[in-house]
Design a protein around this motif. Structure first.
Motif, short mmCIF file in Angstrom:
data_model
loop_
_atom_site.label_atom_id
_atom_site.label_comp_id
_atom_site.label_asym_id
_atom_site.label_seq_id
_atom_site.Cartn_x
_atom_site.Cartn_y
_atom_site.Cartn_z
N PRO A 51 8.94 4.59 18.47
CA PRO A 51 7.78 3.70 18.48
C PRO A 51 8.04 2.32 17.87
O PRO A 51 7.38 1.37 18.23
N TYR A 52 9.01 2.23 16.95
CA TYR A 52 9.18 0.93 16.28
C TYR A 52 10.27 0.08 16.91
O TYR A 52 10.10 -1.11 17.08
N THR A 53 11.39 0.71 17.26
CA THR A 53 12.47 -0.12 17.79
C THR A 53 12.37 -0.30 19.30
O THR A 53 12.79 -1.32 19.83
N SER A 131 5.40 5.90 -2.95
CA SER A 131 6.78 5.93 -2.44
C SER A 131 6.84 6.66 -1.10
O SER A 131 7.72 6.43 -0.29
N ARG A 132 5.93 7.59 -0.90
CA ARG A 132 5.94 8.36 0.33
C ARG A 132 5.14 7.69 1.42
O ARG A 132 5.41 7.88 2.59
N VAL A 134 4.29 4.34 1.84
CA VAL A 134 4.54 2.98 2.28
C VAL A 134 5.95 2.97 2.84
O VAL A 134 6.86 3.50 2.26
N ARG A 135 6.08 2.41 4.00
CA ARG A 135 7.38 2.48 4.66
C ARG A 135 7.71 1.12 5.24
O ARG A 135 6.87 0.49 5.87
N PHE A 145 0.17 4.15 4.70
CA PHE A 145 -0.63 5.31 5.12
C PHE A 145 -1.62 5.60 4.01
O PHE A 145 -1.22 5.80 2.86
N ARG A 151 -3.31 4.58 9.23
CA ARG A 151 -2.19 3.72 8.91
C ARG A 151 -2.53 2.26 9.16
O ARG A 151 -3.33 1.93 10.03
N GLU B 659 11.54 8.33 15.22
CA GLU B 659 11.63 7.47 14.04
C GLU B 659 10.83 8.01 12.88
O GLU B 659 10.47 7.28 11.96
N ARG B 661 10.38 9.75 9.46
CA ARG B 661 11.27 9.85 8.31
C ARG B 661 11.36 11.28 7.82
O ARG B 661 10.35 11.93 7.64
N GLY B 665 11.03 13.18 0.44
CA GLY B 665 10.00 12.16 0.51
C GLY B 665 9.52 11.89 1.92
O GLY B 665 8.65 11.06 2.14
#
Lengths: 173, 778
Positions: A51-53, A131-132, A134-135, A145, A151, B659, B661, B665
């Motif tokens: 979805p992103y690239t 940390s989980r 935010v990407r 999220f 999101r 994609e 993750r 985490g």
């Protein structure tokens, strides 16, 4: 695995749907439908593998019961009006609100409270375990999220006002 | 006569040579045995034990020649030889007994909890031969091997050609830890310090500058009392009344200004050295961390299984931090303290010898008080730390086990447990605070009394006109300056011990040599075909616990071999040996006719793909994980591999597709999903040899079937070894091997094995009965 075959190098190759073989159209209820090699699928689901690239390549086409019909290698090879149909469907399916302004950012008891502007609309949401949730994507887009599973995206962090950016940045990895 | 002596000499030499080559006993023991009538020249092999057959401690010299086994029981005692400084071992022989060679067919070793036994077998019956501590088992195993080899008709020379016994440090003779690590006894703390300093070599000019600025700043701080006390009292204040008011005020201001100026210069040098220290040390720590990490990558699998993961991670982080703090905080302060003490004492001597001697007499007392109070506080602190650690583990235990606590309704008991542990923390903290509140004032009182005495004596000297008031005042200031260096010097050794400890642990990793490594000029093949041959393969993780015993197996290129067997039969070990994650103890693994030890490891491993039981996904996207072996793979290859591994469908259902993750985490995936990703990862590697170690165990039968179908497409030109419990997994195998306790007990095609009605047939029957029972069998 009827759409994989062994290539000459002994490796598995993938057979894609030929852009010429398929025809997307809108069914009477407004959903996207597909005619492939003479067979009609009255409603199909389009899924992005990357979805992103690759937002418009490697598009999985599924029936409503999630059974895969096949994959389009590159939707942009479709005739223009069909591509715009596919594009519209994908964009609505993968819609993600874009944060244009962070009005405030506060941390309280491990929860992070955002007050943001999406276009002209003001909204607020909370994020747990930053940390989980935010990407940062390879293109620099930041995805957030919230606790309810929504999101939001910030395509360019540089455009957020510097006061709040400095507050957010330490939490981004 | 001369000839005779020569002969004797020669004989002696020969004897010495023998004892080294054939691993017999010390010359004195040999002499004793000879005196007892044993033909020591004929002995082939010897092992020294520490018990007799009843398990009481004695020394046992067990030896062997072509006629029999000799038990010599005796004792050894370390005594101080008369007139010599060196210690000497005295041997006595109590009994000597012989068992004829024919009495046993084979010898074998057997482990108990802390002892082990050498067992003789004759016509299916077992006889105890010797008992010894477990640690000696390797020697007795070699003994048994030698005996068995002789029984097989091998010559004594051949029979004693055994792998070397477990390593001993060539320097100190103490046994080496497993895994080729350096001798812990020989790595002394002094050499550790030297090595740590060697990291600074690169920065020696900066280090010189640091030390220089430290010395300057210390020297300056030593000058200040000269101005602020001696000069101020004797040359300014003392002249009050004799000088005009303005002059007095002027010299007072000049004193204050010069003190400020000196302080500024002092500060400047302090800043310089702190600045440089801060600039160098992170580099050195970075260097050490890189070295540890590099060493860890180089080390073989065996090292990782021997160490806990936690302790490894801690080593990289905490140990390097320990070193960091010692050098950034401890070392400069150590130098400053040392120089300060020397300088202050010198100046004090120059001021007044009498007073100085008085202070010097008090220093050891104060030092000792500091030393013991530090020790006392450390003990309290340690107790506090332990109770805190206990509390933390109780909490984490509780959190991890919360389901079970609730299921058994044990909340109240857990609360009591917590309050108990928490109470201990509270008490230890109260103790600590109480001790602090008592001991520090006492120390303060002692020091104050000492100063009062100093003032009394000094005051008397001023009254008597022996020294000036200014000198006394500066003397008191100097004596005060000694306090903190002495307290520091009294416990810096503890700090250094902790740093040296960390450094030693760090060096231990850096110095470790991998067990598995490329030999010099390894063979690089043009192309690996995938013929695998295991020849008399033997392997053990621990001495005398063989996992693989003389195993022979052959797989032709392009063939699929299925391996079945009970848990612990050694199936996974075979896979590990083929990929050379470990080296075989004896025998060899051959790929295309070459011993894997001769092949370049990188080529070997890129051509072998293993999907193992435990799956690890790295932090990153699913696509990254699938592409791990082949980063150049394009998106369609990733999708194709995922399809072949039946992973595509579930991946497409995830909102972020390929994609998404994963890893710590990231998205939580089920066991079966992770297994499928790891299969895709191996498929994209396109290896010539594919090893599937229970690769589909966590999947339902339908998914397994799908994967098998796609793998069978990939079988062409590829050697596949599939290990499984579930026999249906091995449906497509060309040949099947049943492994039991490290041996191949059956080998053949499916039809052959079913017809044979042996082990495989039994397993097959059990599993199909089970299927019938739940109504899906035929």
């Amino acid at each position: 695995m009827d759409d994989t075959k062994v290539t000459q190098s002994g490796f598995l190759g993938l057979e894609f749907i030929e852009p010429g073989d398929c025809c997307f159209y809108t069914n009477p209820h407004g959903f996207i439908a597909l005619r492939l090699n003479g067979k009609d699928y009255p409603r199909v689901k389009l899924t992005r593998a990357y979805p992103y690239t690759e937002p418009f390549a490697y598009i999985g086409i599924e029936e409503t019961d999630d059974k895969e019909i096949g994959m389009l290698k590159n939707a942009e090879e479709l005739p223009a009006e069909q591509f715009s149909l596919v594009r519209k469907e994908l964009e609505s399916r993968y819609f993600c609100p874009v944060i244009t302004e962070v009005l405030s950012f506060k941390e309280k008891m491990g929860h992070f409270y955002f007050e943001v502007k999406i276009g002209e609309h003001k909204t607020n949401f909370a994020v747990r375990d930053i940390s989980r949730n935010v990407r940062t994507l390879p293109d620099g887009t930041t995805l957030i999220f919230d606790m309810d599973g929504n999101r939001y995206s910030i395509p360019d962090l540089e455009k957020i006002d510097s006061k709040n950016r400095r507050k957010i940045e330490p939490f981004l990895y | 006569m001369l000839d005779f002596l020569k002969k004797l000499k020669k004989g002696g030499k020969h004897h010495e040579h023998d004892s080294r080559e054939m691993r017999k006993f010390p010359p004195d023991v040999m002499k004793l045995l000879q005196q007892a009538g044993l033909d020591t020249d004929a002995l082939i092999f010897g092992a020294t034990g520490d018990m007799d057959i009843d398990g009481t401690y004695h020394t046992l010299w067990l030896s062997l020649d072509e006629k029999g086994i000799y038990y010599a029981l005796g004792d050894e005692q370390v005594v101080k030889a008369k007139g010599k400084k060196r210690l000497e071992t005295k041997y006595t022989l109590d009994s000597l007994r012989c068992t004829p060679f024919e009495d046993y067919d084979t010898l074998d070793t057997e482990r108990n909890l802390t002892t082990a036994m050498l067992i003789g077998k004759k016509d299916g019956e077992d006889f105890p031969v010797a008992v010894f501590s477990l640690g000696l088992i390797a020697k007795f195993e070699a003994f048994a091997d030698t005996f068995n080899a002789l029984k097989d008709g091998k010559s004594p020379e051949e029979a004693t050609k055994m792998p070397p016994p477990p390593g001993k440090c060539p320097k100190c003779g103490s046994p080496l830890p497993p895994g080729n690590r350096p001798c812990p006894k020989c790595a002394s703390k002094v050499s550790t310090f030297k090595r740590l300093l060697s990291f600074f070599a690169e920065f020696k000019w900066k280090v010189a500058l640091i030390v220089f600025s430290m010395l300057i700043s210390t020297a300056i701080s030593l000058i200040i009392p000269q101005i602020s006390s001696t000069y101020l009292y004797d040359n300014v204040l003392n002249t009050a009344g004799t000088q005009p008011y303005e002059t007095l005020l002027g010299s007072l201001i000049s004193v204050v200004l010069s003190i400020i100026a000196i302080k500024v210069v002092n500060l400047l040098f302090t800043v310089i050295y702190q600045y440089i220290v801060a600039g160098i040390l992170p580099w050195i720590i970075y260097d050490i961390k890189l070295k540890i990490f590099e060493a860890m990558q180089r080390l073989s699998v065996g090292f990782y299984s021997a160490k806990q993961t936690g302790s490894l991670i801690e080593r990289v982080n905490r140990d390097s931090n320990n070193i960091y703090w010692f050098f950034v905080d401890g070392m400069p302060y150590l130098i400053i303290s040392f120089v300060t003490v020397l300088g202050v004492v010198a100046i004090m001597f120059a001021t007044s010898v009498k007073l100085t001697l008085m202070v010097l007499a008090a220093i050891p007392v104060v030092g000792v008080i500091y030393y013991f109070s530090q020790k006392f506080f450390r003990r309290l602190h340690h107790r506090n730390w332990v109770s805190n650690a206990n509390l933390t583990s109780a909490v984490s235990d509780n959190v991890n086990g919360h389901r079970i606590i609730k299921a058994f309704s044990k909340e109240n008991e857990e609360f009591d447990r917590f309050s108990d542990k928490s109470g201990k923390v509270m008490h230890s903290e109260i103790n600590y605070a109480n001790a602090e509140a008592t001991i520090f004032p006492i120390i303060g009182l002692i020091v104050s009394v000492a100063f009062a005495l100093l003032m009394a004596f000094g005051g008397k000297m001023v009254v008597d006109g022996q020294i000036t008031l200014g000198k006394l005042m500066s003397f008191v200031v100097y004596a005060n300056m000694l306090q903190s260096p002495i307290s520091f010097l009294s416990w810096v050794s503890n700090w250094w011990a902790r740093c040296a400890d960390s450094a030693q642990r760090v060096f231990e990793i850096i110095d470790s040599k991998p067990d598995v490594f490329d030999k010099e000029n390894p063979i690089i093949l043009d192309k690996i075909e995938g013929n695998i041959e295991l020849n008399e393969l033997e392997f053990e993780y621990e001495p005398a616990r063989p996992i693989i015993k003389k195993l022979d197996l052959k797989v032709e290129a392009g063939e699929m071999l299925g391996i079945v067997g009970k848990t612990g039969a050694g199936k996974t070990t075979i896979a590990n040996l083929i990929a050379r994650l470990y080296d075989a103890k004896a025998g060899c693994v051959k790929i295309d006719g070459y011993d894997v030890k001769d092949l370049k490891m990188e080529q070997l491993r890129t051509n072998i793909g293993i999907v193992s039981q435990d799956i690890y996904l790295f932090i990153g996207t699913i696509a990254d994980n699938i592409r791990y072996a082949n980063p150049d793979a394009d998106f369609s290859m990733v999708v194709a591999a995922a399809k072949a591994a039946s992973a595509h469908d579930f991946i497409m259902k995830l909102p972020d597709g390929y994609e998404t993750r994963v890893g710590s985490g990231g998205q939580d995936l089920s066991g079966g999903e992770r297994q499928r990703i790891s299969i895709a990862r191996t498929i994209i590697q396109n290896p010539k040899i594919l090893i599937l170690d229970e690769a589909t165990a966590a999947m339902d039968t339908e998914t397994e079937r799908n994967i098998q179908n796609s793998l069978s497409q990939l079988k062409h030109g590829r050697t596949t070894i599939a290990i499984a419990h579930r026999l249906s997994t091995l449906r497509d195998a060309d040949h099947l091997a049943v492994i039991d306790s490290g041996k191949v007990v059956e080998y053949g095609t499916f039809d052959e094995l079913i017809r044979k009605k042996g082990e495989y047939f039994k397993l097959y029957q059990i599993q199909s009965e089970a299927l019938k029972f739940i109504g899906i069998g035929d």
